[in-house]
Design a protein around this motif. Structure first.
Motif, PDB file in Angstrom:
ATOM      1  N   TYR A 106       5.479   2.867  -1.991  1.00  0.00           N
ATOM      2  CA  TYR A 106       4.712   1.677  -1.625  1.00  0.00           C
ATOM      3  C   TYR A 106       5.462   0.855  -0.585  1.00  0.00           C
ATOM      4  N   ILE A 107       4.703   0.402   0.428  1.00  0.00           N
ATOM      5  CA  ILE A 107       5.314  -0.361   1.519  1.00  0.00           C
ATOM      6  C   ILE A 107       4.401  -1.515   1.928  1.00  0.00           C
ATOM      7  N   ARG A 108       4.980  -2.416   2.727  1.00  0.00           N
ATOM      8  CA  ARG A 108       4.192  -3.484   3.344  1.00  0.00           C
ATOM      9  C   ARG A 108       4.683  -3.641   4.774  1.00  0.00           C
ATOM     10  N   ILE A 109       3.734  -3.719   5.704  1.00  0.00           N
ATOM     11  CA  ILE A 109       4.063  -3.782   7.123  1.00  0.00           C
ATOM     12  C   ILE A 109       3.866  -5.202   7.642  1.00  0.00           C
ATOM     13  N   ILE A 113      11.266   7.450   3.793  1.00  0.00           N
ATOM     14  CA  ILE A 113      10.273   6.884   2.868  1.00  0.00           C
ATOM     15  C   ILE A 113       9.169   7.913   2.647  1.00  0.00           C
ATOM     16  N   GLY A 114       8.957   8.292   1.386  1.00  0.00           N
ATOM     17  CA  GLY A 114       7.957   9.304   1.064  1.00  0.00           C
ATOM     18  C   GLY A 114       6.535   8.768   1.140  1.00  0.00           C
ATOM     19  N   LYS A 115       5.586   9.693   1.222  1.00  0.00           N
ATOM     20  CA  LYS A 115       4.183   9.299   1.382  1.00  0.00           C
ATOM     21  C   LYS A 115       3.625   8.596   0.149  1.00  0.00           C
ATOM     22  N   ASN A 148       1.102   2.551  15.131  1.00  0.00           N
ATOM     23  CA  ASN A 148       1.121   3.399  13.934  1.00  0.00           C
ATOM     24  C   ASN A 148       2.052   4.596  14.110  1.00  0.00           C
ATOM     25  N   LYS A 149       2.105   5.121  15.322  1.00  0.00           N
ATOM     26  CA  LYS A 149       3.029   6.230  15.602  1.00  0.00           C
ATOM     27  C   LYS A 149       4.477   5.758  15.449  1.00  0.00           C
ATOM     28  N   THR A 150       4.754   4.561  15.949  1.00  0.00           N
ATOM     29  CA  THR A 150       6.104   3.992  15.821  1.00  0.00           C
ATOM     30  C   THR A 150       6.465   3.773  14.356  1.00  0.00           C
ATOM     31  N   ILE A 151       5.494   3.252  13.588  1.00  0.00           N
ATOM     32  CA  ILE A 151       5.732   3.019  12.156  1.00  0.00           C
ATOM     33  C   ILE A 151       6.000   4.336  11.442  1.00  0.00           C
ATOM     34  N   PHE A 152       5.226   5.365  11.761  1.00  0.00           N
ATOM     35  CA  PHE A 152       5.410   6.675  11.130  1.00  0.00           C
ATOM     36  C   PHE A 152       6.812   7.225  11.405  1.00  0.00           C
ATOM     37  N   VAL A 162       0.843  -1.188   0.000  1.00  0.00           N
ATOM     38  CA  VAL A 162       0.000   0.000   0.000  1.00  0.00           C
ATOM     39  C   VAL A 162       0.882   1.243   0.000  1.00  0.00           C
ATOM     40  N   LYS A 163       0.310   2.365  -0.459  1.00  0.00           N
ATOM     41  CA  LYS A 163       1.039   3.623  -0.362  1.00  0.00           C
ATOM     42  C   LYS A 163       1.269   3.960   1.106  1.00  0.00           C
ATOM     43  N   ALA A 164       2.361   4.633   1.372  1.00  0.00           N
ATOM     44  CA  ALA A 164       2.705   4.948   2.756  1.00  0.00           C
ATOM     45  C   ALA A 164       1.613   5.769   3.440  1.00  0.00           C
ATOM     46  N   THR A 165       0.863   6.536   2.659  1.00  0.00           N
ATOM     47  CA  THR A 165      -0.199   7.353   3.260  1.00  0.00           C
ATOM     48  C   THR A 165      -1.351   6.505   3.790  1.00  0.00           C
ATOM     49  N   GLY A 166      -1.465   5.256   3.330  1.00  0.00           N
ATOM     50  CA  GLY A 166      -2.617   4.441   3.727  1.00  0.00           C
ATOM     51  C   GLY A 166      -2.297   3.289   4.648  1.00  0.00           C
ATOM     52  N   TYR A 167      -1.070   3.233   5.169  1.00  0.00           N
ATOM     53  CA  TYR A 167      -0.689   2.080   5.989  1.00  0.00           C
ATOM     54  C   TYR A 167      -1.473   2.013   7.300  1.00  0.00           C
ATOM     55  N   ALA A 168      -1.772   3.173   7.893  1.00  0.00           N
ATOM     56  CA  ALA A 168      -2.367   3.197   9.235  1.00  0.00           C
ATOM     57  C   ALA A 168      -3.713   2.479   9.273  1.00  0.00           C
ATOM     58  N   ASN A 169      -4.572   2.734   8.290  1.00  0.00           N
ATOM     59  CA  ASN A 169      -5.890   2.085   8.270  1.00  0.00           C
ATOM     60  C   ASN A 169      -5.763   0.577   8.103  1.00  0.00           C
TER      61      ASN A 169
END
Length: 210
Positions: A69-72, A64-66, A52-56, A18-25
């Motif tokens: 694409y990333i996977r957690i 890593i820009g917003k 999520n704060k730790t991940i951010f 997912v895009k970094a902007t959408g990882y939290a949800n």
């Protein structure tokens, strides 16, 4: 020792790419799904917010820009005694789109070509510098050789002058010796003449008396 609810083991949360902007949800939904019926939703919400704060913070730290694409992937272990989910083994995978990958490969190729060009130029520069250095050393050597020859010539002149001066001194000493000898002879001759004159005067004086 960790406590689990009725033998439950730690849960692994793994999101899709997912895009970094959408990882939290995604992390939030995955956490609620795996801990459903096992942990109080309020506790899940609280501890997922911390996760999520730790991940951010990690995303910012890694630059890593917003829009990337990333996977957690993370392991959540509910501690009944502390009434909290303990998170561990956090992994953030970074994915590069094909178009961006092609751009990166292109830039890598350009950099490799630039490095090759710079390496070649460096070799040519080193060769040119070596040739210039050899030419400079050759010129300095020639200058030193001429200076040595000039010093040798000067030394020869000085030696000749010293030899000439020595001869002149010897000649002068010889002339002085001769002059001393002649002076002595003249002194003797004067003394002899004085004796002759004295004798003549004595004879003349006697003749006048007679």
């Amino acid at each position: 020792m960790r406590n689990y609810l009725k033998g439950d083991m730690p849960e692994t949360i793994r999101t899709r790419v997912v895009k970094a902007t959408g990882y939290a949800n995604l992390v939030r939904r995955a956490a609620f799904a795996v801990f459903k019926g096992k942990v109080d939703p309020k506790i899940v919400a609280r501890d997922v917010a911390f996760l999520n704060k730790t991940i951010f913070e990690e995303l910012v730290k890694r630059g890593i820009g917003k829009d990337e694409y990333i996977r957690i992937t993370v392991v959540g272990d509910y501690d009944e005694k502390e009434n909290a989910i303990k998170w561990s083994n956090l992994v953030i995978e970074r994915f590069i789109p094909d178009t961006e990958l092609q751009d990166i490969l292109k830039k890598v190729k350009e950099l490799e070509e630039l490095v090759s060009k710079l390496k070649k130029e460096n070799e040519e520069l080193r060769k040119r510098m070596k040739e210039e250095e050899l030419a400079r050393l050759k010129e300095e050597n020639e200058t030193l050789r001429k200076e040595v020859e000039a010093y040798k010539a000067r030394i020869s002149i000085l030696e000749a002058e010293l030899e000439k001066n020595q001869k002149e001194r010897d000649e002068l000493r010889k002339r002085l010796d001769e002059m001393s000898k002649r002076t002595e002879e003249a002194r003797r001759e004067v003394a002899r003449l004085r004796g002759v004159i004295r004798a003549i005067m004595d004879l003349a004086s006697k003749a006048l008396k007679e």
